[in-house]
Design a protein around this motif. Structure first.
Motif, PDB file in Angstrom:
ATOM      1  N   ALA A 110       0.833  -1.210   0.000  1.00 33.54           N
ATOM      2  CA  ALA A 110       0.000   0.000   0.000  1.00 33.54           C
ATOM      3  C   ALA A 110       0.869   1.261   0.000  1.00 33.54           C
ATOM      4  O   ALA A 110       0.583   2.233  -0.708  1.00 33.54           O
ATOM      5  CB  ALA A 110      -0.937  -0.002   1.206  1.00 33.54           C
ATOM      6  N   GLY A 147       0.588   3.676  -3.123  1.00 35.11           N
ATOM      7  CA  GLY A 147      -0.376   4.721  -2.766  1.00 35.11           C
ATOM      8  C   GLY A 147       0.009   6.110  -3.224  1.00 35.11           C
ATOM      9  O   GLY A 147      -0.846   6.885  -3.704  1.00 35.11           O
ATOM     10  N   TYR A 194      -4.427  -0.821  -4.121  1.00 31.93           N
ATOM     11  CA  TYR A 194      -4.235  -0.130  -2.847  1.00 31.93           C
ATOM     12  C   TYR A 194      -5.347  -0.491  -1.868  1.00 31.93           C
ATOM     13  O   TYR A 194      -5.083  -0.823  -0.706  1.00 31.93           O
ATOM     14  CB  TYR A 194      -4.188   1.383  -3.072  1.00 31.93           C
ATOM     15  CG  TYR A 194      -4.101   2.176  -1.794  1.00 31.93           C
ATOM     16  CD1 TYR A 194      -2.880   2.350  -1.143  1.00 31.93           C
ATOM     17  CD2 TYR A 194      -5.237   2.750  -1.216  1.00 31.93           C
ATOM     18  CE1 TYR A 194      -2.789   3.072   0.044  1.00 31.93           C
ATOM     19  CE2 TYR A 194      -5.163   3.470  -0.041  1.00 31.93           C
ATOM     20  CZ  TYR A 194      -3.935   3.630   0.586  1.00 31.93           C
ATOM     21  OH  TYR A 194      -3.859   4.342   1.762  1.00 31.93           O
ATOM     22  N   TYR A 217      -4.137   7.735   3.047  1.00 38.14           N
ATOM     23  CA  TYR A 217      -2.687   7.621   2.879  1.00 38.14           C
ATOM     24  C   TYR A 217      -1.940   8.283   4.032  1.00 38.14           C
ATOM     25  O   TYR A 217      -0.819   7.885   4.353  1.00 38.14           O
ATOM     26  CB  TYR A 217      -2.232   8.208   1.544  1.00 38.14           C
ATOM     27  CG  TYR A 217      -0.881   7.670   1.131  1.00 38.14           C
ATOM     28  CD1 TYR A 217      -0.737   6.326   0.792  1.00 38.14           C
ATOM     29  CD2 TYR A 217       0.245   8.480   1.108  1.00 38.14           C
ATOM     30  CE1 TYR A 217       0.493   5.800   0.440  1.00 38.14           C
ATOM     31  CE2 TYR A 217       1.485   7.956   0.751  1.00 38.14           C
ATOM     32  CZ  TYR A 217       1.596   6.623   0.415  1.00 38.14           C
ATOM     33  OH  TYR A 217       2.836   6.095   0.076  1.00 38.14           O
TER      34      TYR A 217
END
Length: 200
Positions: A61, A65, A88, A150
């Motif tokens: 991720a 991301g 993601y 994120y």
């Protein structure tokens, strides 16, 4: 230019920490995070499975991301943006649930556990919200929730920045309790500031 100055270090740190799981292939476990865990936990197959799911998919991720925030990809190559986004989301779903489970076994007791469990819930919840909003065609809301997602994901980076610094000033047990919150609370505050500035 100022945006690049801000973004490039984030991308570099995300890549470096995203590759962190490779350490468990080359470094003996007693010299890694696993070396801080009691032997009973290391013999627990469910906890060990959660650990590897968490670091592998969390690392993935982190690795992909940041690409989603590149305007050239997001605006000019929607197919790539969409497929990286799905990767993601699946990575976050797997890593966050594993991380929430692991949070209940965090070192240094309830304070640290609560910090990591809440982080996992925020990471999972913001990502699912982002997915739900894009399904409804609400692009601005999708972007806002992805910023929060994120920011939570990036706690893997900030934890590794703050913890060595905290260990200089505090006992290791206190440092770990602090970093369980410090690694993500400022990130979420920055995400809120960015979202407000972009009027999302």
């Amino acid at each position: 230019m100022s945006r690049k100055v801000f973004f490039v270090p984030i991308a570099i740190m995300a890549i470096l920490i995203g590759l962190y799981p490779l350490m468990y292939v080359f470094v003996p476990h007693q010299y890694t995070f696993l070396g801080t865990k009691i032997s009973e936990l290391l013999k627990d197959n469910l906890w060990m499975a959660a650990f590897y799911f968490h670091i592998v998919f969390g690392g993935l991720a982190l690795l992909v991301g940041w690409i989603q925030f590149l305007p050239k990809i997001r605006l000019n190559k929607p197919f790539i943006h969409r497929n990286i986004g799905l990767l993601y989301i699946l990575s976050v779903f797997t890593s966050s649930i594993a991380g929430i489970y692991m949070g209940f076994f965090a070192n240094e007791g309830a304070v640290a556990s609560l910090g990591f469990v809440i982080l996992g819930i925020i990471w999972l919840g913001s990502t699912l919200q982002a997915f739900n909003q894009i399904k409804k065609g609400r692009i601005n809301s999708h972007q806002k929730w992805m910023i929060f997602s994120y920011a939570a994901c990036f706690s893997a980076v900030t934890l590794r920045i703050y913890l060595p610094l905290l260990n200089i000033s505090f006992e290791p047990s206190s440092a770990y309790k602090i970093v369980a919150w410090l690694c993500w609370v400022p990130n979420i505050m920055v995400a809120a500031f960015i979202s407000r500035k972009l009027k999302l």
